[in-house]
Design an enzyme around this catalytic site. Structure first.
Site, PDB file in Angstrom:
ATOM      1  N   ASN A 117       0.970  -0.822   0.317  1.00 57.40           N
ATOM      2  CA  ASN A 117       0.046  -0.137  -0.347  1.00 57.40           C
ATOM      3  C   ASN A 117       0.774   1.066   0.379  1.00 57.40           C
ATOM      4  OD1 ASN A 117       0.785  -1.235   3.384  1.00 57.40           O
ATOM      5  ND2 ASN A 117      -1.630   0.205   3.258  1.00 57.40           N
ATOM      6  N   GLU A 129      -3.403  -4.953  -3.512  1.00 58.49           N
ATOM      7  CA  GLU A 129      -3.506  -5.509  -4.140  1.00 58.49           C
ATOM      8  C   GLU A 129      -2.925  -4.373  -5.687  1.00 58.49           C
ATOM      9  OE1 GLU A 129      -4.874  -5.020  -0.710  1.00 58.49           O
ATOM     10  OE2 GLU A 129      -5.801  -6.725  -0.547  1.00 58.49           O
ATOM     11  N   ASN A 169      -0.955   8.783   0.709  1.00 58.68           N
ATOM     12  CA  ASN A 169      -0.749   9.943   0.484  1.00 58.68           C
ATOM     13  C   ASN A 169      -2.118  10.496   1.336  1.00 58.68           C
ATOM     14  OD1 ASN A 169      -1.469  12.741  -1.171  1.00 58.68           O
ATOM     15  ND2 ASN A 169      -0.289  11.060  -2.264  1.00 58.68           N
ATOM     16  N   ALA A 170      -0.910  11.822   1.385  1.00 59.72           N
ATOM     17  CA  ALA A 170      -1.072  13.038   2.777  1.00 59.72           C
ATOM     18  C   ALA A 170      -2.406  13.566   2.054  1.00 59.72           C
ATOM     19  CB  ALA A 170      -1.060  13.999   2.174  1.00 59.72           C
TER      20      ALA A 170
HETATM   21  N1  THU Z   1      -5.469  -1.603   2.800  1.00 59.20           N
HETATM   22  C1  THU Z   1      -4.845  -1.942   1.166  1.00 59.20           C
HETATM   23  O1  THU Z   1      -3.458  -1.943   0.878  1.00 59.20           O
HETATM   24  N2  THU Z   1      -5.229  -3.026   0.646  1.00 59.20           N
HETATM   25  C2  THU Z   1      -7.001  -3.399   1.065  1.00 59.20           C
HETATM   26  O2  THU Z   1      -6.975  -4.654   0.755  1.00 59.20           O
HETATM   27  C3  THU Z   1      -7.831  -2.643   2.202  1.00 59.20           C
HETATM   28  C4  THU Z   1      -6.650  -1.766   2.667  1.00 59.20           C
HETATM   29  C5  THU Z   1      -4.796  -0.385   2.938  1.00 59.20           C
HETATM   30  C6  THU Z   1      -5.180   1.029   2.265  1.00 59.20           C
HETATM   31  C7  THU Z   1      -4.271   1.978   3.476  1.00 59.20           C
HETATM   32  O3  THU Z   1      -3.302   2.576   3.306  1.00 59.20           O
HETATM   33  C8  THU Z   1      -4.657   0.778   4.700  1.00 59.20           C
HETATM   34  O4  THU Z   1      -5.110  -0.372   4.301  1.00 59.20           O
HETATM   35  C9  THU Z   1      -5.645   1.130   5.549  1.00 59.20           C
HETATM   36  O5  THU Z   1      -6.731   1.505   5.264  1.00 59.20           O
END
Ligand code: THU
Length: 132
Positions: free
Chosen positions: A45, A58, A48-49
């Site tokens: 993941n 994903e 971003n600000a």
């Molecule tokens: N996040 C993911 O990377 N994948 C998901 O399927 C659920 C949420 C991340 C987005 C954000 O950076 C953090 O988890 C909290 O929501």
């Protein structure tokens, strides 16, 4: 390639999770996507600000794979601290490339917590067949 090594895929997702950029949520996620070619594409993941500009692990993995020319996928491993399943937007993005993609949900120790498919995660999904 329909047979695959779940351990290797989960290991890739764990390594990708270590590279997560999550200074706001502190919730690190890693993903590893296995292409039909046998190649593995990882993603983390990237927050971003401007929060809504955040990219999930994903989708980062899908974008990387497609950018490198792969469009057919066998399995995806996703790793988070407490075994979260892919969010709705990621389910939709994965659905574009196949409802049979196996989804492995694991923890940072490598324990497999859940095994499912994109089709099961997104029942009655809207996909490319509607626009054919
Ligand atoms: N996040 C993911 O990377 N994948 C998901 O399927 C659920 C949420 C991340 C987005 C954000 O950076 C953090 O988890 C909290 O929501």
């Amino acid at each position: 390639m329909s047979d695959f090594d779940p351990t290797a895929l989960i290991r890739g997702a764990i390594a990708a999770r270590d590279r997560a950029y999550a200074p706001y949520s502190h919730y690190a996620v890693g993903a590893a996507l296995l292409g039909a070619s046998g190649r593995i594409y990882t993603g983390c993941n990237v927050e971003n600000a401007s929060y809504s500009a955040t990219i999930c692990a994903e989708r980062a993995a899908v974008a990387r794979a497609v950018s490198e020319g792969e469009r057919s996928f066998v399995a995806l491993a996703v790793v988070s601290a407490n075994g979260a399943a892919p969010c709705g937007i990621c389910r939709q993005v994965l659905n574009e490339f196949g409802r049979d993609i196996v989804v492995l949900i694991a923890d940072p120790h490598g324990a497999l917590l859940q095994q499912t498919t994109v089709g099961d995660l997104l029942p009655n999904g809207f996909g490319p067949e509607y626009l054919a």
